[in-house]
Design an enzyme around this catalytic site. Structure first.
Site, PDB file in Angstrom:
ATOM      1  N   LEU A 116      68.886 -62.631 -67.733  1.00  0.00           N
ATOM      2  CA  LEU A 116      69.032 -62.185 -69.116  1.00  0.00           C
ATOM      3  C   LEU A 116      67.693 -61.715 -69.653  1.00  0.00           C
ATOM      4  CD1 LEU A 116      71.306 -64.929 -70.708  1.00  0.00           C
ATOM      5  CD2 LEU A 116      71.959 -62.862 -69.476  1.00  0.00           C
ATOM      6  N   ASP A 117      67.740 -60.686 -70.475  1.00  0.00           N
ATOM      7  CA  ASP A 117      66.525 -60.210 -71.130  1.00  0.00           C
ATOM      8  C   ASP A 117      66.626 -60.492 -72.630  1.00  0.00           C
ATOM      9  OD1 ASP A 117      68.155 -58.212 -72.248  1.00  0.00           O
ATOM     10  OD2 ASP A 117      67.536 -56.712 -70.783  1.00  0.00           O
ATOM     11  N   SER A 118      65.628 -60.076 -73.371  1.00  0.00           N
ATOM     12  CA  SER A 118      65.589 -60.392 -74.799  1.00  0.00           C
ATOM     13  C   SER A 118      66.743 -59.742 -75.563  1.00  0.00           C
ATOM     14  CB  SER A 118      64.252 -59.978 -75.402  1.00  0.00           C
ATOM     15  OG  SER A 118      64.018 -58.608 -75.205  1.00  0.00           O
TER      16      SER A 118
ATOM     17  N   ASP B 265      69.781 -59.239 -74.400  1.00  0.00           N
ATOM     18  CA  ASP B 265      70.943 -60.095 -74.132  1.00  0.00           C
ATOM     19  C   ASP B 265      70.933 -61.312 -75.055  1.00  0.00           C
ATOM     20  OD1 ASP B 265      71.896 -58.495 -71.981  1.00  0.00           O
ATOM     21  OD2 ASP B 265      70.568 -59.544 -70.577  1.00  0.00           O
TER      22      ASP B 265
END
Length: 84
Positions: free
Chosen positions: A38-40, A42
């Site tokens: 997951l990234d920011s 998400d």
């Protein structure tokens, strides 16, 4: 007030509906970045859904500290308890 387990179930539903992550992959120790990639962005999507569903505000500085699924649940549980 919902229990921690009830909150965890709702958080799993939101992760599944928002990010298409299977609930069985979401355990307390699951690392959001390393295990789920997951990234920011998400996390922003998930936090928006959680805030809306539970009618709470999660401070931005708390969001950046979250590393695991369990920390998401614990943080949300604390926010719900503080609201009541």
């Amino acid at each position: 007030m919902p229990s921690r387990d009830e909150i965890a179930g709702t958080v799993r539903e939101i992760f599944q509906s928002t990010l298409k992550i299977e609930p069985d992959k979401l355990k307390d120790e699951t690392r959001l970045s390393d295990d789920l990639s997951l990234d920011s962005l998400d996390m922003v999507e998930v936090v928006y859904e959680l805030e809306d569903r539970f009618d709470v505000q999660i401070p931005e500085d708390k969001i950046t500290e979250i590393r695991t699924f369990g920390e998401v649940v614990d943080g949300l549980h604390g926010a719900v308890e503080a609201k009541d």
